[in-house]
Design an enzyme around this catalytic site. Structure first.
Site, PDB file in Angstrom:
ATOM      1  N   ALA A 160       0.914  -1.192  -0.120  1.00 53.64           N
ATOM      2  CA  ALA A 160       0.026  -0.077  -0.044  1.00 53.64           C
ATOM      3  C   ALA A 160       0.881   1.164   0.036  1.00 53.64           C
ATOM      4  O   ALA A 160       0.662   2.087  -0.741  1.00 53.64           O
ATOM      5  CB  ALA A 160      -0.778   0.108   1.130  1.00 53.64           C
ATOM      6  N   GLY A 212       1.539 -13.690  -3.155  1.00 52.77           N
ATOM      7  CA  GLY A 212       1.503 -12.645  -4.259  1.00 52.77           C
ATOM      8  C   GLY A 212       0.038 -12.969  -5.200  1.00 52.77           C
ATOM      9  O   GLY A 212       0.088 -12.227  -6.059  1.00 52.77           O
ATOM     10  N   GLU A 254       9.870   3.936   6.847  1.00 54.72           N
ATOM     11  CA  GLU A 254      10.049   2.482   7.165  1.00 54.72           C
ATOM     12  C   GLU A 254      10.446   2.208   8.361  1.00 54.72           C
ATOM     13  O   GLU A 254      11.754   2.525   8.656  1.00 54.72           O
ATOM     14  CB  GLU A 254      10.265   1.725   6.074  1.00 54.72           C
ATOM     15  CG  GLU A 254      10.503   0.105   6.392  1.00 54.72           C
ATOM     16  CD  GLU A 254       9.407  -0.526   6.711  1.00 54.72           C
ATOM     17  OE1 GLU A 254       8.258  -0.380   6.284  1.00 54.72           O
ATOM     18  OE2 GLU A 254       9.372  -1.077   8.020  1.00 54.72           O
ATOM     19  N   ASP A 307       0.734   0.121  14.892  1.00 55.95           N
ATOM     20  CA  ASP A 307       1.011   1.707  15.175  1.00 55.95           C
ATOM     21  C   ASP A 307       0.561   2.728  14.629  1.00 55.95           C
ATOM     22  O   ASP A 307      -0.198   3.773  15.360  1.00 55.95           O
ATOM     23  CB  ASP A 307       2.619   1.956  14.434  1.00 55.95           C
ATOM     24  CG  ASP A 307       3.639   0.937  15.209  1.00 55.95           C
ATOM     25  OD1 ASP A 307       3.370   0.030  16.010  1.00 55.95           O
ATOM     26  OD2 ASP A 307       4.884   1.162  14.946  1.00 55.95           O
ATOM     27  N   ARG A 320     -11.972 -18.930   5.504  1.00 52.91           N
ATOM     28  CA  ARG A 320     -10.577 -18.983   6.269  1.00 52.91           C
ATOM     29  C   ARG A 320     -11.379 -19.036   7.738  1.00 52.91           C
ATOM     30  O   ARG A 320     -10.871 -19.892   8.753  1.00 52.91           O
ATOM     31  CB  ARG A 320      -9.935 -17.833   6.151  1.00 52.91           C
ATOM     32  CG  ARG A 320      -9.036 -17.964   4.977  1.00 52.91           C
ATOM     33  CD  ARG A 320      -8.063 -16.746   4.647  1.00 52.91           C
ATOM     34  NE  ARG A 320      -7.512 -16.913   3.508  1.00 52.91           N
ATOM     35  CZ  ARG A 320      -6.451 -15.932   3.152  1.00 52.91           C
ATOM     36  NH1 ARG A 320      -6.168 -14.789   3.665  1.00 52.91           N
ATOM     37  NH2 ARG A 320      -5.835 -16.311   2.150  1.00 52.91           N
ATOM     38  N   ALA A 365      -6.615  -9.147  -0.448  1.00 54.79           N
ATOM     39  CA  ALA A 365      -5.802  -8.160   0.465  1.00 54.79           C
ATOM     40  C   ALA A 365      -4.705  -7.289  -0.607  1.00 54.79           C
ATOM     41  O   ALA A 365      -4.695  -6.263  -0.600  1.00 54.79           O
ATOM     42  CB  ALA A 365      -4.919  -8.798   1.376  1.00 54.79           C
TER      43      ALA A 365
END
Ligand code: ADP
Length: 509
Positions: free
Chosen positions: A15, A48, A34, A282, A341, A492
């Protein structure tokens, strides 16, 4: 250290990198922060697979056993079980399916898909009840934006240097449908490597080992970030235009998971995780400090098919779910392995937590992200069992061989008859007949946190009054509302790139 940029992005997963590229393409000076020494977050750990309905491509492939029944089940869902705002999509889907079923009856066999099917499956797949009896489902504006933009975003990724393997339609566990591509290069690196190169080639900066701590706010607008550098030095970033939060979820923060959990109830403290240890939530806490609202925080996804000790998804044999055969410690199947899931994770807990996924040599060829050498190594260290006969495999697992062989023979007969009379498996493909045979121990592990910062369909972060916080955008796993109570496998990566790109564009305005 003090810097001024147009756009700052927090987090260098899929993202964050997509946001940085979109901002750079708009001419904005862009910086990515990062906190870890390496780029890529959880995105590099994925298989992937990225979902997008692309009927033209999918129509080249044949339908497999069970898929028609899976579609019929959706078709026959009573309309009053579909939330009002999704009914238009539902009706449009039924019209498309009328034609598809006719084609099948006439002997044409192809893989069906449409944006309506992707929309309705994402909605049904995510509709869940929390422990207090409240129902949650996906925000339709977010889902529409996701399902309509998934394919154009794949084309955009190709422009940025990602190359895809399109010779087959891939499908991760709990996807509920075959609609995914995989990058040609290995797993998540197939995205992260080319996207990082693009950012560096276009003048973007990435500061690793730099942890964002809090926002700098002026008159209600986000104007900067206070961060901590590699040697604990103070890093101050002034931002002219906008900030994108792309810090991922909190799947590695069991304390935070247990604090919010309103679905599982009593998750074991020791449950493994598929996550990078960086994924501690965070960005959610930083957002809340400046008044951001959160949504769906009680829903945490467990990956049902993870290594019981390490949480690794790709140990042993991880294959498409149509080729999963889950067997418990008595040697019996216990669930439709093609289910979502959460359904699978619950079924595994009911079996005591650890089960085996059984494969033969043909199924082993369909596995994701594992070379022959890795598989041999997994067998050597006990992360996977291998035998030349089913009886011998059963003995290694301490299972009664007669029971185990009967289970596999029954399963093979369902493949022959095209129908699983025990568990109505939603799609299935190979029989288990060609030696060597494999058993991969699997158990649930914390994987994806569906909840997060509340955003609108422009990725603006909303405060608790429903107003956008000026200058603040969020995309990827850190944002909530997209997947509601259960995310489909393969959604996702579509989510992080579709919304990451949008957040970057908007932050650069
Ligand atoms: P997504 O899939 O949503 O892109 P990822 O898990 O792939 O999310 O990436 C999130 C990234 O954000 C990780 O690389 C993680 O180290 C980084 N990150 C998390 N918190 C912070 C923080 N406070 N400051 C900087 N980076 C962060």
């Amino acid at each position: 250290v003090e810097k001024t940029v147009d756009v700052a992005v927090i987090g260098s997963g899929g993202a964050g990198l997509a946001a940085a590229i979109a901002a750079l393409d708009k001419g904005a000076s862009t910086l990515v922060l990062e906190k870890f020494p390496v780029i890529g977050g959880n995105t590099v750990r994925t298989g992937g697979q990225i979902n997008a309905a692309d009927p033209e491509w999918q129509h080249q492939f044949k339908a497999i056993h069970g898929e028609r029944a899976t579609l019929e089940k959706i078709y026959n869902t009573p309309e009053d079980e579909i939330a009002e705002e999704y009914r238009e999509d539902f009706r449009a889907l039924k019209e498309e399916l009328d034609q598809y079923f006719k084609d099948l009856d006439e002997g044409k066999s192809y893989l069906f898909d449409s944006i309506h099917l992707h929309t309705i499956q994402t909605y049904i797949g995510g509709k869940r009840m929390d422990l207090d009896g409240n129902e949650i489902h996906s925000d339709i504006e977010l889902i529409h934006y996701l399902t309509k933009n998934a394919l154009p975003t794949i084309d955009w990724l190709k422009e940025k240097g990602v190359t895809f393997d399109e010779h087959m339609v891939a499908e991760p566990v709990g996807a509920l449908w075959r609609r995914a591509r995989e990058p040609q290069a290995s797993e998540g690196f197939g995205y992260i490597d080319p996207l990082t190169t693009y950012i560096e080639d276009h003048g973007g900066q990435i500061m690793t080992d730099t942890k964002a701590d809090r926002f700098i706010v002026e008159d209600g607008k986000i104007v900067g970030i206070q961060a901590t550098g590699r040697y604990d030095q103070k890093v101050t970033i002034h931002v002219n235009k906008g900030v994108v939060i792309a810090t991922g979820g909190f799947g590695a923060n069991i304390e935070m998971i247990k604090k919010y959990d309103n679905y599982w109830g009593n998750l074991p403290e020791s449950i493994p995780t598929t996550n990078s240890p960086a994924l501690t939530g965070d960005g959610i806490e930083m957002g809340q400090e400046v008044g951001a609202d959160v949504v769906g925080m009680g829903f945490v996804q467990l990956m049902p098919s993870a290594d019981p000790i390490t949480g690794n998804i790709f140990s042993g044999i991880d294959c498409p779910p149509s080729d999963f055969i889950f067997v418990n410690k008595e040697g019996k199947r216990f669930v439709d392995e093609y289910a979502s899931r959460d359904v699978l994770a619950k079924a595994l807990f009911d079996q005591g937590g650890v089960i085996y996924n059984i494969s033969d040599a043909e199924i082993a060829k369909t596995r994701f992200n594992s070379t022959d050498e890795q598989l041999a190594n997994d067998v050597k260290k006990g992360a996977c069992f291998k035998a030349d006969t089913l009886e011998d495999l059963a003995k290694q697992l301490d299972i009664d061989p007669a029971v185990f062989v009967k289970t596999i023979e029954d399963y093979n007969s369902y493949v022959d008859q095209g129908y699983d009379e025990e568990f109505q498996k939603g799609a299935f493909n190979h029989k288990v007949i060609v030696p060597p045979f494999y058993a991969t121990p699997r158990s649930p592990a914390t994987h994806h946190t569906m909840g997060g910062l509340k955003i609108d369909a422009q990725t603006r972060v909303l405060n608790t009054q429903g107003q956008a916080i000026e200058g603040l955008y969020a995309a990827g796993e850190v944002a909530g509302g997209v997947h509601a109570g259960n995310r489909l496998g393969g959604n996702a990566l579509a989510d992080i790139f579709v919304f990451g790109k949008l957040a970057g564009q908007n932050a650069a305005e």
